[in-house]
Design a protein around this motif. Structure first.
Motif, PDB file in Angstrom:
ATOM      1  N   ALA A   1      39.557  40.146  44.373  1.00 29.40           N
ATOM      2  CA  ALA A   1      40.207  38.846  44.251  1.00 29.40           C
ATOM      3  C   ALA A   1      39.140  37.793  43.953  1.00 29.40           C
ATOM      4  CB  ALA A   1      40.938  38.496  45.547  1.00 29.40           C
TER       5      ALA A   1
ATOM      6  N   ASN B   1      42.325  40.317  50.350  1.00 21.58           N
ATOM      7  CA  ASN B   1      43.123  40.450  49.139  1.00 21.58           C
ATOM      8  C   ASN B   1      42.319  41.096  48.020  1.00 21.58           C
ATOM      9  OD1 ASN B   1      45.340  39.279  50.301  1.00 21.58           O
ATOM     10  ND2 ASN B   1      45.235  37.371  49.136  1.00 21.58           N
ATOM     11  N   VAL B   2      43.010  41.854  47.190  1.00 23.79           N
ATOM     12  CA  VAL B   2      42.464  42.323  45.924  1.00 23.79           C
ATOM     13  C   VAL B   2      43.393  41.820  44.824  1.00 23.79           C
ATOM     14  CG1 VAL B   2      41.314  44.362  46.853  1.00 23.79           C
ATOM     15  CG2 VAL B   2      43.701  44.526  46.132  1.00 23.79           C
ATOM     16  N   LEU B   3      42.929  41.880  43.596  1.00 26.53           N
ATOM     17  CA  LEU B   3      43.745  41.460  42.466  1.00 26.53           C
ATOM     18  C   LEU B   3      44.257  42.703  41.751  1.00 26.53           C
ATOM     19  CD1 LEU B   3      44.792  38.972  40.966  1.00 26.53           C
ATOM     20  CD2 LEU B   3      42.812  39.153  39.443  1.00 26.53           C
TER      21      LEU B   3
ATOM     22  N   VAL C   1      36.657  35.083  50.117  1.00 24.61           N
ATOM     23  CA  VAL C   1      37.801  35.751  49.516  1.00 24.61           C
ATOM     24  C   VAL C   1      39.063  35.454  50.322  1.00 24.61           C
ATOM     25  CG1 VAL C   1      37.499  37.905  50.789  1.00 24.61           C
ATOM     26  CG2 VAL C   1      38.611  37.959  48.573  1.00 24.61           C
ATOM     27  N   GLN C   2      40.182  35.306  49.624  1.00 22.60           N
ATOM     28  CA  GLN C   2      41.458  35.048  50.288  1.00 22.60           C
ATOM     29  C   GLN C   2      41.964  36.317  50.973  1.00 22.60           C
ATOM     30  OE1 GLN C   2      43.254  32.028  50.392  1.00 22.60           O
ATOM     31  NE2 GLN C   2      41.475  31.055  49.480  1.00 22.60           N
TER      32      GLN C   2
ATOM     33  N   GLU D   1      47.786  39.020  43.804  1.00 21.05           N
ATOM     34  CA  GLU D   1      46.609  38.843  44.659  1.00 21.05           C
ATOM     35  C   GLU D   1      47.100  39.134  46.062  1.00 21.05           C
ATOM     36  OE1 GLU D   1      43.479  35.446  46.081  1.00 21.05           O
ATOM     37  OE2 GLU D   1      44.109  35.407  43.973  1.00 21.05           O
ATOM     38  N   THR D   2      46.798  40.335  46.554  1.00  9.87           N
ATOM     39  CA  THR D   2      47.510  40.833  47.724  1.00  9.87           C
ATOM     40  C   THR D   2      46.696  41.853  48.484  1.00  9.87           C
ATOM     41  OG1 THR D   2      49.642  41.787  48.386  1.00  9.87           O
ATOM     42  CG2 THR D   2      48.616  42.704  46.419  1.00  9.87           C
TER      43      THR D   2
ATOM     44  N   GLU E   1      43.011  32.693  36.815  1.00  6.93           N
ATOM     45  CA  GLU E   1      44.276  33.363  37.165  1.00  6.93           C
ATOM     46  C   GLU E   1      45.475  32.579  36.634  1.00  6.93           C
ATOM     47  OE1 GLU E   1      44.625  35.591  41.237  1.00  6.93           O
ATOM     48  OE2 GLU E   1      43.385  33.820  41.540  1.00  6.93           O
TER      49      GLU E   1
ATOM     50  N   SER F   1      41.544  49.850  45.178  1.00 11.24           N
ATOM     51  CA  SER F   1      41.824  48.704  46.054  1.00 11.24           C
ATOM     52  C   SER F   1      40.891  48.696  47.247  1.00 11.24           C
ATOM     53  CB  SER F   1      43.285  48.747  46.534  1.00 11.24           C
ATOM     54  OG  SER F   1      44.174  48.568  45.468  1.00 11.24           O
TER      55      SER F   1
END
Length: 420
Positions: A282, A141-143, A290-291, A257-258, A167, A361
């Motif tokens: 993220a 994931n990145v934010l 990291v998620q 966050e995806t 967040e 990203s």
């Protein structure tokens, strides 16, 4: 002329026989992927061509199986004694087939090549002290941040956001000042969120996610939900990626966050928002994991003929080599390799003029890729039932229908009855 023609015919027949014999002597290497056609036809055609040129004694056969039928067809092939030599497994499915005893442990055959892979990926694919898959591509994931909404709320979109607490606080501030929801967390994956926050699910065969620390985490989400800071679309779904992107691209969500693929959709569907988009890594939880990690691998069937097994190992190493992993990442544009060298390639490091959120990203995701883990529950019976019960209780707590501690106690009691 007749003897001459007969001689030519004889030579032709001999050549045909030799060709047929050579073809028959080839090792047939069938490998299965999960729902990768037709997008990756070109990649696998080139991989097949390259490998067969390097190994003329091998015939590579690619079979792609749609996800919904994958396990049914694989189980039938195994039962018939004709399993594919290599199979593309995610972590939960790899664990399932390792438990069934159908996969070859790979520690011995990997040898010194083990050092090429990121340590976390090897951990994800190891069960009971044995490695059952070679790491392939990973997700992270990145934010993704709507810079205009942040500025409208008096916030700096470029200021690093370092924790889940931050967040949620920002999401509440954005809702209060702009009326727009700040975040759509994937609460249908609350088990992974807990693990990422350093909060265990099971210890010594018992559920332990009803501790005061776990309850405090759920209360934070409940507070944000009550404030309207969390978007409600598919909030408790197992996968809310599409809804998250749709809301963000319509200006109704400030942060995602995806997966990095979201930026591709924003570029094509919402150019104005894309131009205002800022991308950060993220936030890492206390575990520094990291998620969004979800690793895919190549596993080798147990019980193959010796020659087939040997070639299967070679082909698995080929598919997970630095060059092949880098090539696959470039085709996807949004996944990450699991080898050190490929991850350090300039493709994941260098920026270009006008690269935008898609490039950011990729680069921001690569910065934390060494910390990726696939945070999923494995090794227990009835995983689906356990997870559903936990999510249902968490939903009741966050939406105000149950006290958070009571909801987690109820879920833990259900888990412990199942775990017995």
């Amino acid at each position: 002329m007749k003897p001459y023609r007969l001689a030519l015919n004889g030579i032709a027949l001999l050549l045909c026989a030799l060709s047929a014999s050579a073809h028959a002597d080839k090792v047939r290497l069938e490998f299965w992927t999960d729902s990768l056609k037709p997008r990756f036809d070109g990649y696998f055609a080139q991989a097949k061509k390259t490998y067969e040129a390097q190994h003329p004694n091998v015939e590579v056969v690619w079979v792609d199986v749609f996800n919904d039928n994958f396990e049914t067809k694989l189980n039938a092939a195994i039962a018939a004694g004709k399993p594919p030599a290599l199979v593309n497994h995610d972590v939960p499915r790899l664990f399932k087939y390792a438990q069934k005893g159908t996969l070859l442990p790979l520690d011995a055959v990997l040898g010194a090549d083990k050092a090429a892979y990121l340590p976390n990926t090897l951990t994800d694919l190891s069960f009971g002290g044995k490695l059952y898959g070679l790491p392939w591509y990973n997700n992270v994931n990145v934010l993704v941040i709507n810079g205009d909404l942040f500025k409208k709320a008096g916030l700096d979109p470029n200021k690093p956001i370092k924790s889940l607490d931050e967040e949620l606080q920002l999401a509440k501030a954005i809702k209060a000042k702009t009326g727009v929801a700040g975040l759509l967390p994937q609460l249908g994956q609350i088990d992974g969120i807990m693990l990422g926050q350093g909060l265990p699910l099971i210890e010594n065969g018992k559920a332990v996610f009803n501790s005061p620390k776990h309850a405090a985490l759920i209360r934070k989400f409940a507070d944000a939900y009550k404030a309207g800071a969390l978007a409600k679309d598919s909030l408790f779904a197992d996968d809310n990626f599409q809804d998250s992107v749709k809301l963000y691209n319509s200006g109704r969500l400030a942060m995602m966050e995806t997966a990095p693929t979201a930026a591709q959709k924003t570029q094509s569907d919402a150019r104005g928002i894309y131009a205002a988009t800022v991308v950060q890594p993220a936030p890492l939880g206390p575990t520094k994991i990291v998620q969004g990690g979800y690793l895919f691998s190549w596993a080798i069937a147990k019980g193959l003929p010796a020659a087939t097994q040997q070639e299967a190992v070679k082909f698995a190493k080929f598919l997970t080599s630095d060059s092949q992993q880098l090539a696959f990442s470039k085709v996807t544009g949004a996944t990450f390799p699991s080898t050190r060298q490929a991850l350090n390639d300039g493709y994941f490091v260098k920026t270009s003029a006008g690269g935008g959120a898609i490039e950011r990203s990729r680069i921001e995701g690569a910065k934390v890729a060494v910390n990726i883990r696939t945070l999923v529950l494995t090794g227990v019976p009835n995983v689906g039932d356990l997870k559903k019960n936990l999510v249902d209780n968490v939903e009741a707590a966050i939406t105000g229908k149950k006290d958070p501690q009571k909801a987690l106690d109820d879920a833990a009691a259900f888990w412990n009855r199942q775990l017995k």
